[in-house]
Design a protein around this motif. Structure first.
Motif, PDB file in Angstrom:
ATOM      1  N   LYS A 248       8.205 -62.509  41.308  1.00 32.04           N
ATOM      2  CA  LYS A 248       7.685 -62.950  40.013  1.00 32.04           C
ATOM      3  C   LYS A 248       6.442 -62.134  39.630  1.00 32.04           C
TER       4      LYS A 248
ATOM      5  N   ASP B 122       5.399 -67.885  31.839  1.00 35.09           N
ATOM      6  CA  ASP B 122       5.839 -68.621  33.028  1.00 35.09           C
ATOM      7  C   ASP B 122       7.171 -69.317  32.757  1.00 35.09           C
ATOM      8  N   ASP B 123       7.377 -69.780  31.531  1.00 32.33           N
ATOM      9  CA  ASP B 123       8.659 -70.399  31.175  1.00 32.33           C
ATOM     10  C   ASP B 123       9.793 -69.383  31.271  1.00 32.33           C
ATOM     11  N   ASP B 124       9.528 -68.145  30.838  1.00 32.95           N
ATOM     12  CA  ASP B 124      10.542 -67.092  30.937  1.00 32.95           C
ATOM     13  C   ASP B 124      10.914 -66.846  32.400  1.00 32.95           C
TER      14      ASP B 124
ATOM     15  N   PHE C 294      18.783 -67.398  34.872  1.00 31.08           N
ATOM     16  CA  PHE C 294      17.570 -66.585  34.890  1.00 31.08           C
ATOM     17  C   PHE C 294      17.871 -65.170  34.388  1.00 31.08           C
TER      18      PHE C 294
ATOM     19  N   TRP D 238      10.125 -65.389  46.067  1.00 31.57           N
ATOM     20  CA  TRP D 238      10.092 -65.517  44.619  1.00 31.57           C
ATOM     21  C   TRP D 238       8.714 -65.229  44.047  1.00 31.57           C
ATOM     22  N   ASN D 239       7.651 -65.735  44.672  1.00 29.93           N
ATOM     23  CA  ASN D 239       6.307 -65.523  44.113  1.00 29.93           C
ATOM     24  C   ASN D 239       5.966 -64.041  44.055  1.00 29.93           C
TER      25      ASN D 239
ATOM     26  N   LYS E  66      10.713 -68.951  34.892  1.00 30.52           N
ATOM     27  CA  LYS E  66      11.097 -70.140  35.649  1.00 30.52           C
ATOM     28  C   LYS E  66      12.440 -69.881  36.311  1.00 30.52           C
ATOM     29  N   HIS E  67      12.486 -70.143  37.609  1.00 31.97           N
ATOM     30  CA  HIS E  67      13.730 -69.934  38.348  1.00 31.97           C
ATOM     31  C   HIS E  67      14.011 -71.148  39.201  1.00 31.97           C
ATOM     32  N   ASP E  68      15.097 -71.823  38.906  1.00 35.32           N
ATOM     33  CA  ASP E  68      15.521 -72.966  39.699  1.00 35.32           C
ATOM     34  C   ASP E  68      16.627 -72.520  40.643  1.00 35.32           C
TER      35      ASP E  68
END
Length: 63
Positions: A16, A28-30, A41, A12-13, A32-34
């Protein structure tokens, strides 16, 4: 599992970072991936980028 979901789950990093390089205006909020919320997402990316779901998924797969 679909390849785009593996990209979101695996490195992910790195993914991203590539997204931020392509679209510097994303926050960073855009980005955000849970875990388990892949579709949420993609929906956020659709809104921010003005692309269809298929376009977003294809773009993620090609990162």
């Amino acid at each position: 599992m679909e390849s785009w979901k593996l990209k979101l789950k695996g490195s992910w990093n790195e993914t991203k970072g590539k997204i931020k390089q392509a679209y510097a205006d994303l926050t960073d909020d855009d980005l955000k991936h849970d875990e388990g919320k892949d579709d949420e997402f993609v929906g956020r990316m659709q809104q921010k980028l003005g692309k269809t779901k298929d376009e977003v998924i294809k773009w993620i797969e090609n990162l």
